[in-house]
Design a protein around this motif. Structure first.
Motif, short mmCIF file in Angstrom:
data_model
loop_
_atom_site.label_atom_id
_atom_site.label_comp_id
_atom_site.label_asym_id
_atom_site.label_seq_id
_atom_site.Cartn_x
_atom_site.Cartn_y
_atom_site.Cartn_z
N LEU A 19 0.83 -1.21 0.00
CA LEU A 19 0.00 0.00 0.00
C LEU A 19 0.86 1.26 0.00
O LEU A 19 0.53 2.24 -0.68
N VAL A 42 -6.89 3.74 1.56
CA VAL A 42 -6.89 3.05 0.27
C VAL A 42 -8.20 2.29 0.09
O VAL A 42 -8.80 2.31 -1.00
N PHE A 46 -11.14 1.96 -3.02
CA PHE A 46 -11.01 0.70 -3.74
C PHE A 46 -12.36 0.12 -4.11
O PHE A 46 -13.27 0.13 -3.29
N ILE A 50 -9.62 3.91 -7.31
CA ILE A 50 -8.27 3.66 -6.80
C ILE A 50 -7.24 4.57 -7.46
O ILE A 50 -6.25 4.94 -6.83
N VAL A 78 -3.38 -4.02 -5.35
CA VAL A 78 -3.94 -3.24 -4.24
C VAL A 78 -4.82 -4.15 -3.38
O VAL A 78 -4.77 -4.08 -2.14
#
Length: 113
Positions: A19, A42, A46, A50, A78
């Motif tokens: 990350l 994140v 997502f 992203i 990810v």
């Protein structure tokens, strides 16, 4: 969380590292604090947004190539980072599963070159 050394902690560290590299931010960044962590930051974007949290220094190509790269390679990586950095060790995958996923992504990448 209880300060014991474990493979679950190694998986967590690997996820945080992924990350960090993709977002271009450290877990200690001033953006994070109170209830916001790199993982939550994140995860909020997502998968559909992203691209808004990716490191702006990552190379960009034309839209078609960039969209393919995002869908086929970046989003799966990810996802691995998010799975590995889940709060509870029991919710994290094992490293053998992580390695298999990364190998699969690599094979797909090699096919596109």
């Amino acid at each position: 969380m209880d300060c014991k050394i474990s493979t679950g902690g190694d998986v967590y560290s690997f996820g945080v590292l992924l990350l960090e590299m993709l977002a271009g931010k450290r877990p200690t960044d001033t953006l994070f604090g109170n209830d916001l962590s790199l993982h939550k930051y994140v995860d909020f974007y997502f998968p559909d947004r992203i691209d808004e949290v990716l490191d702006p220094h990552m190379p960009q190509e034309d839209k078609v190539v960039n969209d393919l790269r995002m869908k086929s390679f970046i989003v799966p990586i990810v996802e691995i980072g998010l799975l590995c950095s889940k709060e509870s060790p029991k919710d994290r995958p094992g490293m053998s599963e992580v390695c298999a996923k990364i190998a699969s992504i690599k094979q797909d990448l090699v096919k596109t070159l």
